[in-house]
Design a protein around this motif. Structure first.
Motif, PDB file in Angstrom:
ATOM      1  N   GLY A  85       0.830  -1.217   0.000  1.00 41.88           N
ATOM      2  CA  GLY A  85       0.000   0.000   0.000  1.00 41.88           C
ATOM      3  C   GLY A  85       0.856   1.255   0.000  1.00 41.88           C
ATOM      4  N   ALA A  86       1.858   1.293   0.907  1.00 41.29           N
ATOM      5  CA  ALA A  86       2.711   2.477   1.002  1.00 41.29           C
ATOM      6  C   ALA A  86       3.542   2.644  -0.267  1.00 41.29           C
ATOM      7  CB  ALA A  86       3.619   2.360   2.232  1.00 41.29           C
ATOM      8  N   HIS A 180      -0.265  11.562  14.927  1.00 39.70           N
ATOM      9  CA  HIS A 180      -0.334  11.135  13.532  1.00 39.70           C
ATOM     10  C   HIS A 180      -1.675  11.562  12.925  1.00 39.70           C
ATOM     11  CE1 HIS A 180       0.402   8.589  10.045  1.00 39.70           C
ATOM     12  NE2 HIS A 180      -0.813   8.090  10.185  1.00 39.70           N
ATOM     13  N   GLY A 181      -2.741  11.318  13.692  1.00 41.82           N
ATOM     14  CA  GLY A 181      -4.075  11.646  13.201  1.00 41.82           C
ATOM     15  C   GLY A 181      -4.256  13.134  12.991  1.00 41.82           C
ATOM     16  N   LEU A 204       3.829  10.577   5.881  1.00 42.39           N
ATOM     17  CA  LEU A 204       2.572  10.379   6.607  1.00 42.39           C
ATOM     18  C   LEU A 204       1.489   9.807   5.692  1.00 42.39           C
ATOM     19  CD1 LEU A 204       2.512  13.608   8.774  1.00 42.39           C
ATOM     20  CD2 LEU A 204       2.669  11.267   9.589  1.00 42.39           C
ATOM     21  N   VAL A 205       1.386  10.357   4.481  1.00 42.83           N
ATOM     22  CA  VAL A 205       0.348   9.878   3.565  1.00 42.83           C
ATOM     23  C   VAL A 205       0.631   8.437   3.143  1.00 42.83           C
ATOM     24  CG1 VAL A 205      -0.741  10.233   1.323  1.00 42.83           C
ATOM     25  CG2 VAL A 205      -0.222  12.185   2.749  1.00 42.83           C
ATOM     26  N   ALA A 206       1.918   8.156   2.849  1.00 42.71           N
ATOM     27  CA  ALA A 206       2.270   6.787   2.457  1.00 42.71           C
ATOM     28  C   ALA A 206       1.925   5.814   3.577  1.00 42.71           C
ATOM     29  CB  ALA A 206       3.753   6.704   2.109  1.00 42.71           C
ATOM     30  N   LEU A 207       2.252   6.225   4.821  1.00 35.23           N
ATOM     31  CA  LEU A 207       1.958   5.370   5.969  1.00 35.23           C
ATOM     32  C   LEU A 207       0.457   5.123   6.067  1.00 35.23           C
ATOM     33  CD1 LEU A 207       3.236   3.976   8.388  1.00 35.23           C
ATOM     34  CD2 LEU A 207       2.790   6.027   9.734  1.00 35.23           C
ATOM     35  N   GLY A 213      -4.893  -0.104   4.383  1.00 35.46           N
ATOM     36  CA  GLY A 213      -4.860  -1.433   3.770  1.00 35.46           C
ATOM     37  C   GLY A 213      -4.797  -2.507   4.841  1.00 35.46           C
ATOM     38  N   GLY A 214      -3.913  -2.305   5.829  1.00 36.82           N
ATOM     39  CA  GLY A 214      -3.801  -3.277   6.912  1.00 36.82           C
ATOM     40  C   GLY A 214      -5.095  -3.435   7.679  1.00 36.82           C
TER      41      GLY A 214
END
Lengths: 311, 263
Positions: A85-86, A180-181, A204-207, A213-214
């Motif tokens: 996903g990342a 993070h949020g 941050l967006v990639a994470l 996805g997880g």
């Protein structure tokens, strides 16, 4: 009455999974403006990776699996899902976003969806797979089935509903309460501002691409033993999650989750309920929510300002 | 009698002017394309009929793909519904011919009209949307068509599909060779029209609307109408390709059409 109870429980169990997908679609859309077409197949990829590590491609019975190996399989599946996903975002979506090319990311995410789908289909060639159940639900009630108000219901349905709600709550909590949020909220409302104030936006967006996805993969793995899982199941789960997200215009996690539950309930009701002689039957259960979403998009489009949209 | 040499002279100068224009706009790429086209036309002479059927099928798919280029390439509309339009054309044709006993040419016209209408509807419904939502709604449309075809055997003939009657036009059977030549001709025309459009008024206006919406609107370009036209043309070509391909294979199989076909 018993049928109504059955419809509600199965509808909520399916809807919970759609809801977790809808949360993912909404988060991704709000952060980047991207509709994540590869989402369903990415999750399907993770579910089948989990199955591969847990049991190989051979047929499995529901209980022939050690908890230790299953846990390992789950970790592998989730890590793959988060990683892919990342990487998808960094390699195939961000370059097009920076260029402002909608066509680019639409084509890229679809290409990834087909690639993942093809990979899974090449390894898992049988029409459907039974997913092993690591939790001993068949020891509760009669082989895992209890009777509630005259309706026979799988015990694990309740677990799936609860677990999906828990995942949605975790997503909402992460978004509202953690650093993070809050960083993500900042990016969603002011991407340039967030960049200038030193937030590592890309990372941050990639994470987030990885984490949603997880999250969805976890939900799908938990739900998978309830019914045969096919190569197309992931894409269909994703599609229904997308419908739910569209209904609430990619809203907050709770709104998206609620819409997912609604789609699940509507589907179960259309599949099973009859009013007098009037019953639609299962083939409409998938069709009508999609048609509803399409109608809703068209309605919103026609009511909006008469300026042609930018590509 | 005295006017004839003058007319002849005028004709000659007009012809030579036309030839000059053709020569000046002719490029090496165009020569290459023309040669390629001519070579492709020779294929029926060397290939057995069974391979020609496959080849003609590919040509029809290529026709649909060129059609997609009208929406995606010229207008920048991220349409994912090309597979759906192809399937709509195919099944309109199949139903009209196998259940309605409609002759070949009227049924083709019907299939094209139905697909064009679907294209107009899609264009109107999505005309004001941002690209991402156009993609989403055409994607959902593809799935709806797939579900309609696979879950409703009454429409699609179920697992056996719809078996088509023999395709006859003017007393002649439509052979794979005829399909191949017809498909190639249509493909050539579609590519040619695309190339011409891309350099002329409507195509340039579409490109302007694609790249600089505000500026194009400011200059009075009817962006919305042009886009609707591009999407409709794209859908119509796909519908024609779908209808012809179902005539070629002589059976309409529901499982062959899906979102994947959109590429």
């Amino acid at each position: 009455m018993s049928l109504v109870v059955q419809v509600i429980v199965t509808g909520l169990a399916a809807g919970g999974i759609y809801g977790v997908f809808a949360v993912g679609y909404s988060l991704v859309y709000r952060l980047t403006g991207v509709v994540y077409f590869a989402f369903g197949d990415l999750v399907s990829f993770a579910v089948f990776a989990t199955l591969l590590v847990a049991a190989g491609t051979a047929p499995v019975s529901q209980t022939s699996i050690e908890p230790g190996r299953f846990l390992l399989a789950l970790v592998v599946g989730l890590l793959l899902c988060v990683g892919v996903g990342a990487a998808t975002y960094i390699l195939f979506i961000e370059p097009y976003l920076l260029r402002g090319s909608t066509l680019g990311w639409v084509a890229a995410t679809l290409a990834i969806a087909f690639a993942l789908h093809g990979m899974v289909g090449a390894v898992f060639t049988r029409p459907a797979y039974v997913f092993p159940d690591p939790l001993p639900f068949d020891e509760v009630g009669r082989d895992g089935v209890v009777t509630v108000a005259g309706a026979s219901i799988q015990v694990r349905s309740f677990f799936v509903i609860g677990f999906a709600a828990l995942l949605a709550a975790a997503a909402a909590w992460t978004l509202e309460r953690t650093r993070h949020g809050r960083a993500l909220q900042a990016i969603a409302s002011e991407p340039e501002g967030a960049r200038f104030s030193g937030l590592p936006v890309e990372r941050l967006v990639a994470l987030t691409f990885g984490l949603v996805g997880g999250l969805a993969a976890l939900a799908a793995v938990v739900a998978a033993p309830s019914a045969p899982f096919t190569v197309d199941t992931g894409a269909l789960l994703g599609l229904k999650g997308l419908v739910a997200a569209l209904i609430v215009r990619f809203g907050s996690p709770w709104a998206a989750f609620a819409a997912g539950l609604g789609v699940g309930l509507a589907e179960a009701a259309i599949d099973n309920l009859r009013i007098g002689d009037l019953g639609l039957g299962p083939q409409y259960g998938e069709l009508l929510p999609l048609a509803f979403a399409l109608g809703l998009i068209a309605y919103r489009s026609l009511r909006s300002e008469p300026v042609p949209g930018r590509a | 009698m005295s006017a004839a040499p003058a007319v002849l002279g005028q004709t000659r100068s007009a012809l030579s002017a036309a030839a000059r224009e053709l020569r000046s706009s002719w490029s090496r790429t165009a020569t290459l394309w023309a040669l390629l086209f001519a070579a492709a036309l020779l294929a029926p002479a060397v290939l057995p009929e069974s391979q020609l059927v496959d080849l003609a099928g590919f040509v029809y798919l290529a026709l649909a793909a060129v059609g997609l280029g009208y929406a995606v390439g010229l207008a920048g509309i991220p349409s994912l519904g090309q597979g759906a339009f192809f399937a709509i054309g195919a099944f309109t044709e199949a139903i009209a011919r196998s259940k309605g006993d409609v002759p070949l040419l009227p049924s083709l016209l019907l299939a094209v009209l139905v697909t064009a209408a679907c294209g107009v509807l899609t264009g109107v419904a999505t005309g004001r949307l941002r690209g991402a939502f156009v993609a989403v709604s055409t994607w959902i449309l593809s799935w709806i068509v797939l579900i309609l075809l696979t879950a409703f055997p009454r429409i699609s003939g179920g697992a056996q599909g719809l078996v088509m009657p023999e395709a006859r036009v003017l007393g002649q059977t439509l052979t794979p060779t005829a399909h191949y030549v017809l498909g190639l001709t249509l493909l050539g025309l579609a590519v040619l029209a695309f190339a011409v459009l891309a350099r002329r008024g409507a195509g340039l206006a579409l490109a302007a609307g694609r790249d600089q919406v505000e500026a194009a609107l400011g200059l009075g370009v009817p962006v919305a109408r042009l886009r609707l036209g591009a999407l409709t043309a794209s859908a119509t070509i796909a519908g024609l390709a779908g209808a012809l391909s179902v005539e070629l294979s002589q059976v309409a199989d529901a499982s062959a059409y899906g979102p994947v076909l959109s590429f």
